[in-house]
Write a protein that holds these residues in place. Sequence first.
Motif, short mmCIF file in Angstrom:
data_model
loop_
_atom_site.label_atom_id
_atom_site.label_comp_id
_atom_site.label_asym_id
_atom_site.label_seq_id
_atom_site.Cartn_x
_atom_site.Cartn_y
_atom_site.Cartn_z
N GLY A 179 45.23 32.09 34.34
CA GLY A 179 44.91 32.21 35.76
C GLY A 179 44.49 30.86 36.32
O GLY A 179 43.63 30.19 35.76
N GLN A 205 45.45 34.17 40.12
CA GLN A 205 44.16 34.85 40.09
C GLN A 205 43.20 34.21 39.08
O GLN A 205 43.45 33.13 38.57
CB GLN A 205 44.35 36.33 39.79
CG GLN A 205 44.83 37.16 40.97
CD GLN A 205 46.31 36.98 41.24
OE1 GLN A 205 47.11 36.98 40.30
NE2 GLN A 205 46.68 36.85 42.49
N GLN A 208 41.23 37.74 34.23
CA GLN A 208 41.58 39.15 34.27
C GLN A 208 42.83 39.42 33.43
O GLN A 208 43.53 38.49 33.03
CB GLN A 208 41.86 39.58 35.71
CG GLN A 208 43.05 38.86 36.34
CD GLN A 208 43.14 39.08 37.84
OE1 GLN A 208 42.29 38.63 38.60
NE2 GLN A 208 44.17 39.79 38.26
#
Length: 227
Positions: A179, A205, A208
């Motif tokens: 990410g 992002q 996650q």
Amino acid sequence: MPKPRILALHGFRTSAQVFKSQVAIAALSRFFSDEAEVVYLDAPHPASGPAYDEVLQFFEPPFYEWWNAVEAGSGKVASSGDGEWTYQGLHASLAFVEGFMREHGPFDGLMGFSQGASVAALVALMQRNGKGFQGLPPLKFLLLFAGGRSRDPALKPLYEAAATDANARISCPVFVTVGEQDPHKAGIEAILPCCAKPTVFRHPQGHQVARLPQEEQSKLAAILRGR
């Protein structure tokens, strides 16, 4: 042809059930149901402190950890800053994973998120370099979601050997997600030189289990099928 069996290792102070839910939130449950048999495993150590707020907001305990990080030398609880960490409980966790693989295997590959991904990479490196997990079938693939190289100085020689010697690298295909907003991005990318066959998916992002576009799911399916 039977589906490949994957042992899945969750992140820091979460659980097998949390990891399974994270995979579902990433819309990957159907993919893994179609492509593999996934066994989610709880770490052997109960969480030695509170889980992150974003975990507590959505999930119920109990929570577990593969290790607890303390600053090397001082023994203070490690922060997210720079420096070297010592991992309390790591060796017991590795022995636990090895015992589970012997008793409940064979497993074709490992999948992990965050701390669990770091454990998975370490297992593969140890097996490759004769440091553990001997007598088990060689791993055919690794799936590393937002996890990579550890910061324990005791493990430096293993990682550095893999990064500089092709014969010491993880030889199986490794699928790694990175990410761009992940605060642990540097540690994740640090595992790439230790892999002979990395496939990297970069997303915008943070830390996650990433949603995978269809193109990336196809790449992952090919890895699982040994193509």
